[in-house]
Enzyme design. Structure first.
Site, PDB file in Angstrom:
ATOM      1  N   ALA A 182       8.009  12.127  -4.705  1.00 46.59           N
ATOM      2  CA  ALA A 182       7.094  11.466  -3.774  1.00 46.59           C
ATOM      3  C   ALA A 182       5.693  11.620  -4.347  1.00 46.59           C
ATOM      4  CB  ALA A 182       7.179  12.114  -2.394  1.00 46.59           C
ATOM      5  N   TYR A 207      -4.678  17.892  -5.165  1.00 41.23           N
ATOM      6  CA  TYR A 207      -3.586  16.993  -4.771  1.00 41.23           C
ATOM      7  C   TYR A 207      -3.445  15.858  -5.781  1.00 41.23           C
ATOM      8  CZ  TYR A 207      -0.779  14.047  -1.604  1.00 41.23           C
ATOM      9  OH  TYR A 207       0.206  13.274  -1.022  1.00 41.23           O
TER      10      TYR A 207
HETATM   11  O1  LIG Z   1     -11.090  11.455  11.657  1.00 37.82           O
HETATM   12  C1  LIG Z   1     -11.093  10.788  10.596  1.00 37.82           C
HETATM   13  C2  LIG Z   1     -10.178  10.989   9.544  1.00 37.82           C
HETATM   14  C3  LIG Z   1     -10.267  10.214   8.419  1.00 37.82           C
HETATM   15  N1  LIG Z   1     -11.207   9.253   8.316  1.00 37.82           N
HETATM   16  C4  LIG Z   1     -11.276   8.356   7.130  1.00 37.82           C
HETATM   17  O2  LIG Z   1     -10.110   7.536   7.139  1.00 37.82           O
HETATM   18  C5  LIG Z   1      -9.679   7.263   5.806  1.00 37.82           C
HETATM   19  C6  LIG Z   1      -8.239   7.681   5.640  1.00 37.82           C
HETATM   20  O3  LIG Z   1      -8.177   9.089   5.675  1.00 37.82           O
HETATM   21  P1  LIG Z   1      -6.807   9.914   5.721  1.00 37.82           P
HETATM   22  O4  LIG Z   1      -7.201  11.339   5.787  1.00 37.82           O
HETATM   23  O5  LIG Z   1      -5.923   9.416   6.776  1.00 37.82           O
HETATM   24  O6  LIG Z   1      -6.045   9.587   4.337  1.00 37.82           O
HETATM   25  P2  LIG Z   1      -6.562   9.330   2.869  1.00 37.82           P
HETATM   26  O7  LIG Z   1      -6.387   7.864   2.619  1.00 37.82           O
HETATM   27  O8  LIG Z   1      -7.907   9.876   2.604  1.00 37.82           O
HETATM   28  O9  LIG Z   1      -5.531  10.175   2.027  1.00 37.82           O
HETATM   29  C7  LIG Z   1      -4.143   9.900   2.128  1.00 37.82           C
HETATM   30  O10 LIG Z   1      -3.810   9.080   1.081  1.00 37.82           O
HETATM   31  C8  LIG Z   1      -2.482   8.705   0.915  1.00 37.82           C
HETATM   32  C9  LIG Z   1      -1.477   9.824   1.072  1.00 37.82           C
HETATM   33  O11 LIG Z   1      -0.983  10.275  -0.162  1.00 37.82           O
HETATM   34  C10 LIG Z   1      -1.923  10.978   1.867  1.00 37.82           C
HETATM   35  O12 LIG Z   1      -1.339  10.877   3.145  1.00 37.82           O
HETATM   36  C11 LIG Z   1      -3.379  11.192   2.058  1.00 37.82           C
HETATM   37  O13 LIG Z   1      -3.826  11.946   1.006  1.00 37.82           O
HETATM   38  C12 LIG Z   1     -10.656   7.996   4.911  1.00 37.82           C
HETATM   39  O14 LIG Z   1     -11.650   7.116   4.491  1.00 37.82           O
HETATM   40  C13 LIG Z   1     -11.270   9.074   5.788  1.00 37.82           C
HETATM   41  O15 LIG Z   1     -12.552   9.453   5.416  1.00 37.82           O
HETATM   42  C14 LIG Z   1     -12.125   9.025   9.333  1.00 37.82           C
HETATM   43  O16 LIG Z   1     -12.982   8.140   9.245  1.00 37.82           O
HETATM   44  N2  LIG Z   1     -12.027   9.814  10.440  1.00 37.82           N
END
Ligand SMILES: O=c1ccn([C@@H]2O[C@H](COP(=O)(O)OP(=O)(O)O[C@H]3OC[C@@H](O)[C@H](O)[C@H]3O)[C@@H](O)[C@H]2O)c(=O)[nH]1
EC number: 4.1.1.35
Length: 421
Positions: A201, A232
């Site tokens: 994965a 990661y």
């Molecule tokens: O409360 C929040 C959480 C996150 N975010 C934003 O939302 C976006 C998505 O964030 P997430 O934390 O859900 O996930 P990310 O896309 O950063 O990372 C993910 O990528 C793909 C997978 O491999 C993993 O599940 C994870 O690493 C980011 O831009 C983050 O900054 C917010 O704006 N508010």
């Protein structure tokens, strides 16, 4: 003379009477004291017995409850499982099988009739995610950390073990690196020893903050090797490298899935990813926290689509990396508004500082998966979100009954020393 004899006689009779009376009185007294004593000791005994009975009841009640649970588990109904002949039934290991994606994959492979062994160290996985299979003859759950070697006989390995949410994998970067490097080496070693096929994965994070949009499998990525996400991103990149080294040098059959953002029931409410944070905040009437301007984009796939893609890839003859994701792209701000609307929440949108090295645009190119696996996502975003919202509101009820109200986790790195083993 006669008179004096009579007087003596009378006196003697009186004395005897007196003695008799005194004796009778004494007997009556003793009898009444004895009676009281008997009554008293009887009531003490009864009180004592009642207290004892109460104590015994207090001890027995939880045991009775346990017996009832055990009886229930003996007569437990499992989800329906297909019958597979010996020839078609595979022995499958899922590392991280008690996690969000792993547990859905466990469900699918169990229902398809395979023998499934779940290995999890329960850092982010939960027993509750797979408890409905416990006791089934085709199922086994092992509490084990893939950083340690594992010796079992299997035909296929889905290697999912690793924290996936940014706050979780940044919480203990050394452990994240060990899991993705040593853990992957151990699983590839196992695959080599027993001749199993291994599916890794991997992640869209191998593309980092991409300069190519949408991202196809030929893109090499744009990753900061010393940034907070590197444990990661680089961990998964080297895990891919290890897969192809084992394939070339040892002939191990490998499959590599680059998984894009995925959501659905059994996501940990407290894992800090955007879907769980926004849904939880909206359900609790709190402001939805958008990091940065909210103009960064993501494309979200529902977990059942991903699981179908993983199984299709494992059973295909495609050994090069394949993107698995939903190409429907949204800005995070749009996404916040959509969740607010679906939950019917009046909560504000709160803008917080941008997360470091946060990828600005992400969308999978899935032409390869369509062409070679005949796979594409089918669950519309709103349908998947409604299922997730339903699951989270049930979880909130469950947590409230257990006196625990979870808070969304901020994407901040924990200061100070963390435990790493
Ligand atoms: O409360 C929040 C959480 C996150 N975010 C934003 O939302 C976006 C998505 O964030 P997430 O934390 O859900 O996930 P990310 O896309 O950063 O990372 C993910 O990528 C793909 C997978 O491999 C993993 O599940 C994870 O690493 C980011 O831009 C983050 O900054 C917010 O704006 N508010």
């Amino acid at each position: 003379m006669v008179k004096s004899r009579m007087r003596r006689l009378l006196t003697a009779i009186n004395r005897r009477m007196m003695k008799l009376l005194i004796a009778l009185a004494l007997i009556a007294y003793v009898a009444s004291v004895w009676g009281n004593f008997v009554n008293m000791s009887r009531s003490i005994q009864e009180n004592g017995e009642q207290k004892m009975e109460k104590k015994i009841e207090e001890v027995i009640a939880p045991l009775r409850e346990k017996i009832r649970d055990l009886e229930k588990s003996f007569t437990q109904k499992y989800p329906p499982v297909k019958f597979l002949s010996e020839k078609d039934r595979k022995r499958i290991l899922i590392t991280g099988g008690a996690g969000f994606v792993g547990s859905h994959l466990t469900d699918k492979l169990m229902m398809d009739g395979h023998e499934v062994t779940v290995v999890d160290n329960f850092f982010t996985g939960r027993k509750r995610n797979v408890e409905h299979w416990i006791g089934h003859e085709n199922f086994e759950l092992i509490n084990h950390d893939v950083v340690e070697p594992l010796y079992i006989e299997v035909d296929q390995i889905y290697h999912l073990a690793s924290p996936a949410s940014p706050p979780n994998y940044m919480y203990n970067p050394i452990k994240t690196l060990k899991t993705n490097t040593i853990g992957t080496l151990n699983m590839l070693g196992l695959a080599k020893r027993v001749g199993a096929r291994l599916l890794l994965a991997s992640t869209s994070e191998v593309y980092g903050d991409p300069e190519v949009h949408p991202q196809n499998e030929d893109y090499w990525g744009h990753v900061n090797p010393i940034g907070p996400r590197a444990c990661y991103d680089e961990g998964k990149r080297v895990a891919e490298t290890m897969c192809y080294a084992y394939m070339k040098q040892e002939g191990v059959e490998v499959r590599v899935a680059r998984i894009f953002n995925t959501f659905g029931p059994r996501m940990h409410m407290n894992d800090g990813r955007v879907v769980s944070n926004f849904v939880l905040q909206a359900l609790q009437g709190e402001p939805l926290t958008v990091y940065g301007s909210g103009s960064q984009t993501r494309a979200f796939q529902y977990v059942s689509d991903l699981v179908n893609g993983l199984v299709a890839l494992m059973n295909s003859n495609v050994s090069s990396p394949v993107n698995l994701g939903n190409p429907e792209e949204h800005t995070i701000l749009e996404f916040a508004r959509l969740i607010k609307h679906l939950v019917g929440s009046g909560g504000e949108i709160q803008f917080l500082s941008e997360a470091q090295d946060d990828p600005q645009r992400r969308k999978p190119d899935i032409r390869k998966a369509k062409l070679l696996l005949g796979w594409e996502p089918v669950v519309p975003l709103e349908e998947g979100l409604n299922k997730t919202i339903h699951y989270f509101s049930k979880e909130l009820e469950y947590q409230a009954n257990n006196q625990y109200i979870p808070k969304p986790k901020p994407a901040r790195i924990k200061k100070g020393r963390t435990r790493h083993n």
